[in-house]
Design an enzyme around this catalytic site. Structure first.
Site, mmCIF file in Angstrom:
data_model
loop_
_atom_site.group_PDB
_atom_site.id
_atom_site.type_symbol
_atom_site.label_atom_id
_atom_site.label_comp_id
_atom_site.label_asym_id
_atom_site.label_seq_id
_atom_site.Cartn_x
_atom_site.Cartn_y
_atom_site.Cartn_z
ATOM 1 N N GLU A 185 0.739 -1.213 -0.113
ATOM 2 C CA GLU A 185 -0.094 -0.005 0.122
ATOM 3 C C GLU A 185 0.936 1.342 -0.146
ATOM 4 O O GLU A 185 2.098 1.121 0.519
ATOM 5 C CB GLU A 185 -0.771 0.201 1.257
ATOM 6 C CG GLU A 185 -1.966 -1.030 1.375
ATOM 7 C CD GLU A 185 -2.832 -0.951 2.641
ATOM 8 O OE1 GLU A 185 -4.125 -0.388 2.345
ATOM 9 O OE2 GLU A 185 -2.279 -1.500 3.543
ATOM 10 N N ASN A 186 0.217 2.390 -0.210
ATOM 11 C CA ASN A 186 1.084 3.740 -0.562
ATOM 12 C C ASN A 186 2.304 3.758 -1.215
ATOM 13 O O ASN A 186 3.095 4.521 -0.886
ATOM 14 C CB ASN A 186 1.042 4.101 0.930
ATOM 15 C CG ASN A 186 -0.307 4.208 1.501
ATOM 16 O OD1 ASN A 186 -1.378 4.342 0.900
ATOM 17 N ND2 ASN A 186 -0.270 3.709 3.025
ATOM 18 N N ARG A 187 2.403 2.803 -2.326
ATOM 19 C CA ARG A 187 3.680 2.611 -2.765
ATOM 20 C C ARG A 187 4.885 2.421 -2.068
ATOM 21 O O ARG A 187 5.992 2.713 -2.558
ATOM 22 C CB ARG A 187 3.753 4.044 -3.723
ATOM 23 C CG ARG A 187 2.636 4.347 -4.611
ATOM 24 C CD ARG A 187 2.916 5.289 -5.636
ATOM 25 N NE ARG A 187 4.263 5.363 -6.519
ATOM 26 C CZ ARG A 187 4.608 4.316 -7.415
ATOM 27 N NH1 ARG A 187 3.709 3.840 -8.162
ATOM 28 N NH2 ARG A 187 5.851 4.356 -7.961
ATOM 29 N N LEU A 188 4.831 1.882 -1.113
ATOM 30 C CA LEU A 188 5.918 1.425 0.029
ATOM 31 C C LEU A 188 6.269 -0.073 -0.496
ATOM 32 O O LEU A 188 6.323 -0.873 0.582
ATOM 33 C CB LEU A 188 5.517 1.883 1.446
ATOM 34 C CG LEU A 188 5.196 3.058 1.683
ATOM 35 C CD1 LEU A 188 4.828 3.324 3.075
ATOM 36 C CD2 LEU A 188 6.174 4.140 1.443
ATOM 37 N N HIS A 189 6.603 -0.221 -1.568
ATOM 38 C CA HIS A 189 6.881 -1.690 -1.883
ATOM 39 C C HIS A 189 8.294 -1.955 -1.340
ATOM 40 O O HIS A 189 9.183 -1.316 -1.035
ATOM 41 C CB HIS A 189 7.117 -1.545 -3.654
ATOM 42 C CG HIS A 189 5.908 -0.841 -4.204
ATOM 43 N ND1 HIS A 189 4.639 -1.109 -3.982
ATOM 44 C CD2 HIS A 189 5.946 0.032 -5.200
ATOM 45 C CE1 HIS A 189 3.634 -0.411 -4.590
ATOM 46 N NE2 HIS A 189 4.759 0.385 -5.614
#
Length: 210
Positions: A185-189
């Site tokens: 989520e939230n581009r916190l890959h």
């Protein structure tokens, strides 16, 4: 258009000691996931000596500690580019699992015996197709291609041994880095990358910002 990925965290402690073993884990899971069509499909990117890139999707046919193997017409665009600039990138886009694997390394042709052994396992039509298509060349029409195939089919019926084209064979990408990407989520890959140490057999793992 965007999607929030909701998956479990990927940490260095979760990883296998070396990248091929980790790839084996993820590839097995991808192969067992009915949502992932052709898990061995990968995007192969090559470039000319002056840096002009090109990409296409091919199928991974074999992998082991030595590298990742696909087969192609050596006279195709990718074949010519690899002959002039032997570096490639492979991308496995397993979107339904919010996963990607990126392999970068040096490409080399496999031995002729390996090429012949694989060619013999291909369906008869695919063996004829390897001869019929001057891959990446401009042709006048589809009818021209079908005519070439028809002539070959007449020459080599189903029970005939189709010779291996001299311009066709395997390419092995020997990795110097392999990145495992897990979406969150939230581009916190999570992006964990194995990097080969000093060209040897040992690897270090580094985390990349998403």
């Amino acid at each position: 258009m965007r999607e929030q990925y909701r998956t479990t965290e990927l940490t260095p402690a979760d990883l296998a000691p070396e990248p091929v073993a980790q790839f084996t884990r993820w590839f097995k899971e991808a192969a067992e996931d009915p949502a992932i069509h052709e898990p061995n499909a990968m995007v192969v990117s090559t470039a000319t000596p002056d840096g002009r890139p090109s990409s296409r999707t091919v199928l991974l046919k074999h992998y082991d500690g030595a590298g990742f193997v696909f087969f192609t017409n050596y006279d195709s665009r990718k074949g010519r580019e690899l002959a002039a600039n032997p570096y490639a990138s492979l991308l496995f886009p397993w979107h339904p699992a919010a996963r990607q694997v990126v392999v970068t390394g040096r490409a080399e042709r496999v031995g002729r015996d390996e090429t012949v052994a694989y060619f013999r396992t291909r369906p008869h039509g695919s063996r004829l197709g390897a001869w019929a298509s001057p891959q990446s060349s401009v042709i006048a029409s589809r009818e021209e291609l079908l005519a070439r195939y028809g002539g070959l089919a007449a020459r080599y019926p189903e029970d005939a041994q189709v010779p291996v084209p001299p311009h066709w064979g395997g390419v092995r990408v020997v990795p110097d880095a392999v990145e495992f990407w897990q979406g969150h989520e939230n581009r916190l890959h999570d992006r964990l990358r194995y990097v080969r140490e000093d060209g040897g057999e040992s690897w270090r793992v580094e985390r990349l910002a998403p």
